[in-house]
Scaffold this active site. Structure first.
Site, PDB file in Angstrom:
ATOM      1  N   ASP A  55     -52.991  22.404 -55.204  1.00  0.00           N
ATOM      2  CA  ASP A  55     -53.635  22.090 -53.926  1.00  0.00           C
ATOM      3  C   ASP A  55     -55.055  21.614 -54.229  1.00  0.00           C
ATOM      4  OD1 ASP A  55     -54.221  21.859 -51.267  1.00  0.00           O
ATOM      5  OD2 ASP A  55     -54.444  24.006 -50.898  1.00  0.00           O
ATOM      6  N   ASP A  66     -52.563  15.718 -50.828  1.00  0.00           N
ATOM      7  CA  ASP A  66     -53.348  16.564 -51.730  1.00  0.00           C
ATOM      8  C   ASP A  66     -52.622  17.817 -52.199  1.00  0.00           C
ATOM      9  OD1 ASP A  66     -53.322  17.792 -49.257  1.00  0.00           O
ATOM     10  OD2 ASP A  66     -55.398  18.462 -49.348  1.00  0.00           O
ATOM     11  N   GLU A  67     -51.299  17.826 -52.100  1.00  0.00           N
ATOM     12  CA  GLU A  67     -50.586  19.073 -52.370  1.00  0.00           C
ATOM     13  C   GLU A  67     -49.175  18.778 -52.869  1.00  0.00           C
ATOM     14  OE1 GLU A  67     -49.547  23.071 -49.699  1.00  0.00           O
ATOM     15  OE2 GLU A  67     -50.296  21.242 -48.744  1.00  0.00           O
TER      16      GLU A  67
END
EC number: 2.7.7.7
Length: 349
Positions: free
Chosen positions: A11, A106-107
């Site tokens: 993350d 983003d993960e």
């Protein structure tokens, strides 16, 4: 005997804000936020850690954020910039394993069970991924390492920013017992309140309830809760996951009593939705949807056939849906349906 899995959840830290900070280093020692640039009606998308020290948070109305931090700098979102950084990061993931399940820009989850490099150590692999991301982008991310997706995701949030937290198989029991149930996958505000009314606030509390009781109270999800409370999660990392929809929603502290109040929420919801969409999602849009939950917990939704994500169409759906309501609105959700258009599929909406 079931093969022991090694799962990493990555993350990125305050991703949008960190990308902006990298592009403009002068922001590094100043409190700033991305999104919500309208001081009266805006909503913060994310902010840097200096701003968080003042109490500024994601999804906070800009007016409140400015009260908490009067010198807060507000930046417009730049999704082209964020998607470019995300593409580099995703390529790094695939350089380590093909078993990558992206969740957003983003993960992502990575299954490194069969990766032989780095002594087949998921911890060393996670360290290497974090270092490679920093070397190529200058950005930091936090990683969680665990035997399953549930625990890896929870672990990645523990030592932020730029953190790494490992839950070994032997540590699972001790790790989960004190976890708040709100940390469990699928437990939202409604489920959390229902569990609280049953005297359940931690996983240890949840372990005291039988499988039969949980299934009776929560249906099929009760079986998942029973396993999650014990740190059990059999969900696979799905590298070819076919998403049927991408959506976002927000529950508002103050009821939305007018159409204008509802429409004011559209820009921030739209930005949040586009931040979760990949290039492939844009190519496979077959419809857009808007949903409301009112103060009486009545849920309604409208869907229209569409091949593009059209903000004006979303606005019109909000207007049309609002005309059907008799009570103030507490929750608004927007999203896109993905797939190939056919008549049967649209009937399912």
């Amino acid at each position: 005997m079931t093969k022991l899995r090694k799962i990493i959840h990555i993350d990125m830290d305050y991703f949008f804000a960190q990308v902006e900070e990298k592009a403009n280093p002068s922001l590094k020692d100043k409190p700033f936020a991305v999104g919500g640039t309208n001081p009266k009606r805006g909503v913060i998308s994310t902010c840097n850690y200096i701003a968080r020290e003042y109490g500024v948070r994601s999804a906070m109305p800009t007016a409140i954020a400015m009260q908490k931090c009067p010198n807060l700098i507000l930046l417009n979102t730049d999704f082209a910039k964020y998607k470019a950084a995300s593409a580099v990061i995703r390529d790094i993931f695939y350089s380590f394993t093909d078993k990558v399940e992206p969740l957003s820009l983003d993960e992502a989850y990575l299954d490194v069970t069969d990766v032989k490099e780095y002594k087949n150590s998921a911890t060393l692999i996670a360290q290497a991924i974090k270092q490679e991301i920093f070397n190529k982008t200058g950005l930091t991310g936090s990683a969680g390492v665990a035997p399953n997706k549930l625990l890896a995701k929870i672990a990645s949030d523990i030592n932020k920013p730029n953190g790494l937290y490992v839950v070994t198989p032997k540590q699972v029991d001790s790790f989960v017992k004190d976890l708040p149930v709100k940390k469990l996958f699928g437990v939202g505000k409604v489920s959390q309140e229902k569990l609280k009314s049953m005297g359940v606030e931690t996983c240890l509390d949840l372990q005291q309830l039988s499988l039969a009781t949980l299934v009776d109270k929560f249906g099929k999800f009760g079986s998942s809760l029973y396993n999650y409370a014990r740190g059990i999660d059999n969900r696979e990392v799905n590298p070819v996951r076919i998403r049927k929809s991408v959506s976002v929603e927000n529950t508002y502290l103050e009821d939305l009593k007018t159409l204008g109040a509802c429409l004011e929420k559209l820009p921030s919801l739209y930005d949040k939705l586009t931040s979760r969409m990949t290039e492939e999602h844009y190519k496979s849009i077959i419809g857009i949807v808007v949903k409301f939950t009112d103060t009486k917990f009545n849920k309604t939704s409208l869907t229209r056939v569409a091949k593009i994500l059209d903000k004006e169409m979303l606005k019109n759906l909000i207007i049309e849906l609002h005309q059907k309501r008799n009570h103030p609105i507490r929750l608004i959700g927007i999203g896109v349906k993905l797939g190939e258009i056919d008549d049967k599929q649209m009937d399912l909406f």
